[in-house]
Design an enzyme around this catalytic site. Structure first.
Site, PDB file in Angstrom:
ATOM      1  N   PRO A   1       0.851  -1.195  -0.011  1.00  0.00           N
ATOM      2  CA  PRO A   1       0.073   0.023  -0.044  1.00  0.00           C
ATOM      3  C   PRO A   1       0.850   1.238   0.004  1.00  0.00           C
ATOM      4  CG  PRO A   1      -0.058  -1.082   2.265  1.00  0.00           C
ATOM      5  CD  PRO A   1       0.610  -2.105   1.153  1.00  0.00           C
TER       6      PRO A   1
ATOM      7  N   THR B   1       9.726   3.725  -2.150  1.00  0.00           N
ATOM      8  CA  THR B   1      10.864   4.656  -2.748  1.00  0.00           C
ATOM      9  C   THR B   1      11.977   4.833  -1.815  1.00  0.00           C
ATOM     10  OG1 THR B   1       9.187   6.031  -4.108  1.00  0.00           O
ATOM     11  CG2 THR B   1      11.250   6.863  -3.587  1.00  0.00           C
TER      12      THR B   1
ATOM     13  N   GLU C   1      -7.963 -10.182  25.377  1.00  0.00           N
ATOM     14  CA  GLU C   1      -6.781 -10.791  24.501  1.00  0.00           C
ATOM     15  C   GLU C   1      -5.855 -11.722  25.378  1.00  0.00           C
ATOM     16  OE1 GLU C   1      -6.935  -9.794  21.553  1.00  0.00           O
ATOM     17  OE2 GLU C   1      -8.261  -8.331  21.612  1.00  0.00           O
TER      18      GLU C   1
END
Length: 720
Positions: A328, A334, A541
């Site tokens: 993405p 770059t 969690e």
């Protein structure tokens, strides 16, 4: 006139550098000096003011009269500078001619046909000027065939066919009539183009006896250019890494205000170094985080490039020639190319498909592609970075009136990409946001045959990226984990923007950057989790962690809390080797979060079933597939295509799925009740820090397991 001068010692010592054989280059430069002297004299005569009555005067401009009088009193300088770019092209043309035995004599005595490749369009005009001034006998009149002037030709002429590759006529089908007429007259014919095979007339190429190309400008050639500009050769050497990056257009910029030969070299180094700022500024690949497999590939490529430069590795042995980076926007594709170039200490030639397509005509686009590959070849070893590669269409998906247009672009790109042996030392790295749009031929062996997807950085990588952009001097004692958790799901480019804006805020208020400054930029008004919600999410969690660890299924990477909830990075790989036992363990691990909430709070939240990607949705999908597609359920060894309505249409399916989920929930409950201390300990650490790594989970579970074992042993001893 440019007089012959002694060869500098640092040049004459190496016969490979061409200095000892540069007699023709010096002759070309001498011719250019004579022409430049004539031009200057003519210019002075036409532009100067005279105080004689017969000459035009402008007595109202008193300042100009002073300047004219001052010029008249100045002695004429012995050295006449030649334009630097023209001098460089003269040296390159001379060397190309000298490389062909007997070609110079034939140009002056016979009627050879020559095709000269300039590689880039910018050099076509200066090469034409050198050809007109230097290649033919002094009494020869040069006619340009591309202008259609073939009827003027006689045996006293020479002919040029010039094509810069940009116009609509830059193709082999054009200009064959004039070439045929010129061949009949038997005059020297020189075709000049960036890519003669594709841009000059077909008949010129068929009849060409010599096909030559401009060589690169080496150190000895640069010394000749400096001598032509300032009158003497330099005594200092230029960095070889910078020498390979010289463009002819750099020379006039660098030599504009130089007084001595060594000043020319120093100025040229400054100009080129400005183009290669990534070699001195920015980060090397070793210093960057979040690239995963791409970093491994890049470090290997960097080591190979350094070995190739040192002569320890041949290009045939080089196995990191092409890479397709996908991911993405903002993940640093770059930046990867710049960092790779810095690590390898090689030039970076950067371009994009958008840049190629900005040309007005198809020929301009094709020329832009050829130019960048030629530039990379001239600067090899180097990195050629091509951004937005998905801008070149997949030929299988092209439709409509532009089919032929895009086919030519794709075919040329594939041809240049496949010519890996013709561009030794050029490593091609291409980037795309849409790898599915890339023509499959681009990914074939010998082209961009390695594809690596760069994912968004995880929490630990984000923390390191924040530290990198903040620097070691800013917030040196502050943990980066809160910033990484708040920026979950964002990219390295986002992190750079957050830090830059936070530093700007602090600078404008005259104080140091604080952690709250950066958090404020990340959250943009978004509030952190309330304490009660944060505690519930930590328990949820932690439940996943405990059950997954006990059942030994899946890879638990980390637990984290962020501003919008919590996450257990649990990799549950259900491939073709998975068994019913493993699938049941996966369901128990997925449902453990809600069960942990029920144990600690008496009831579970809706978060476990909040959307199609939720814990409950994934567990339900596994239970359904056990019954329908895996052949492990009540229906027996059958395969039924799954559909959204199957739960209701297939008799007994919904009760069977529900039963499997109840069994998985009961299994998770038993585990958590027996390890409640571990559940609470992990939740406590997660709630405090917001992040618990795989190692941290193992540490807590191991220590609590030992505590439980000691308590059990004590109880047994008391009973005895």
């Amino acid at each position: 006139m440019l007089a012959p001068s002694p060869v500098p010692a640092f040049q004459a010592s190496d016969p490979r550098n061409g200095v000892l054989g540069d007699q023709l280059a010096r002759a070309f430069l001498q011719q250019l000096t004579q022409d430049e002297r004539k031009r200057l004299k003519a210019s002075r005569r036409s532009n100067s003011y005279s105080f004689d009555d017969d000459a035009p005067t402008d007595e109202s401009d008193a300042v100009e009269q002073i300047v004219v009088q001052d010029e008249a009193n100045c002695p004429e300088t012995a050295h006449v500078p030649v334009p630097a770019d023209l001098a460089a092209v003269a040296v390159m043309v001379a060397r190309a001619i000298e490389a062909e035995p007997g070609l110079l004599r034939r140009l002056r005595r016979e009627a050879p046909v020559i095709a000269l490749a300039t590689h880039i369009a910018d050099l076509v005009v200066p090469v034409r000027m050198i050809a007109e001034k230097c290649l033919f006998r002094p009494d020869t009149k040069v006619v340009e065939l591309s202008a259609g002037r073939v009827r003027e030709l006689t045996h006293r002429h020479a002919a040029l066919f010039i094509c810069d590759g940009i116009g609509r006529d830059a193709r082999p089908e054009k200009g064959n009539e004039v070439i045929g007429s010129a061949l009949h007259v038997r005059v020297p014919i020189v075709g000049i183009a960036p890519d003669p095979k594709r841009q000059l007339p077909r008949d010129l190429m068929r009849s060409a006896e010599h096909r030559i190309a401009l060589p690169s400008l080496d150190e000895a050639g640069l010394a000749l250019v400096v001598e032509a500009v300032v009158g003497a050769p330099p005594t200092r050497r230029i960095d070889p890494d910078l020498l390979r990056m010289i463009d002819v257009a750099d020379l006039p910029v660098a030599f504009r205000r130089t007084a001595s030969p060594d000043d020319c070299i120093e100025a040229l180094e400054r100009v080129i170094a400005a183009k290669a700022d990534y070699l001195d500024e920015g980060s090397a690949l070793e210093e960057l985080d979040g690239y995963g497999e791409a970093k491994v590939w890049g470090l290997a490529a960097s080591a190979d490039l350094q070995a190739y430069r040192a002569g320890r590795l041949t290009w045939a042995e080089f196995d990191h020639r092409g890479l397709l980076l996908s991911g993405p926007p903002g993940v640093g594709k770059t930046s990867f190319a710049r960092a790779l170039a810095k690590s390898a200490r090689v030039p970076l030639v950067a371009t994009s498909v958008a840049e190629w397509n900005s040309a007005d005509y198809l020929s301009g686009t094709l020329q832009a592609i050829r130019k960048v590959f030629a530039q990379a070849k001239a600067q090899a070893p180097c990195i050629l970075f091509i951004d937005e590669l998905d801008g070149i269409s997949d030929r299988g998906q092209i439709r409509g009136e532009y089919v032929q247009y895009w086919f030519q672009i794709v075919n040329l790109f594939l041809e240049l990409l496949a010519g890996v042996e013709e561009r030794p030392g050029v490593v091609v790295v291409a980037a795309t946001n849409h790898p599915e749009k890339i023509d499959p031929a681009v990914k074939r062996a010998g082209r961009l045959d390695r594809e690596i997807a760069i994912a968004r950085p995880d929490t630990e990588a984000l923390a390191r990226i924040f530290r990198h952009h903040l620097g070691r001097e800013v917030l040196p004692a502050s943990p980066m984990l809160p910033l990484a958790l708040a920026a979950r799901g964002m990219t390295g480019a986002d992190v750079e923007a957050f830090v830059r804006r936070a530093k700007g805020t602090a600078r404008r208020t005259g104080r140091a950057v604080t952690l709250e400054d950066v958090l404020g930029e990340i959250r943009q008004g978004r509030h952190p989790l309330p304490p009660g919600t944060r505690h519930r999410f930590a328990i949820h969690e932690a439940g996943h962690a405990v059950v997954s660890h006990v059942l030994g299924f899946g890879k638990l990477v980390a637990l984290s809390l962020h501003d919008s909830g919590g996450q257990a990075c649990l990799e549950l790989a259900t491939d073709g080797a998975a068994t019913l036992h493993e699938l049941e363990a996966a369901m128990a691990s997925l449902l453990a979060g809600r069960i942990a909430e029920e144990i600690e709070f008496g009831t579970g939240s809706i978060g476990a079933g909040f959307g199609p990607a939720s814990d409950l949705a994934m567990a339900t999908e596994i239970a359904r597939d056990i019954e329908l597609t895996y052949g492990l359920g009540r229906l027996g060894n059958v395969y039924v295509e799954a559909a959204a309505t199957d739960m209701h249409l297939i008799s007994g399916l919904l009760p069977a799925v529900a039963e499997r989920l109840r069994h998985a929930s009961d299994r998770a409950r038993d585990i958590l009740m027996n390890r409640r201390l571990s559940l609470q300990a992990i939740a406590c650490e997660l709630e405090e820090t917001g992040y618990v790594s795989h190692e941290g989970i193992d540490r807590v579970l191991t220590s609590n397991g030992m505590l439980i074992a000691r308590k059990a042993a004590t109880s047994i001893e008391e009973v005895r």
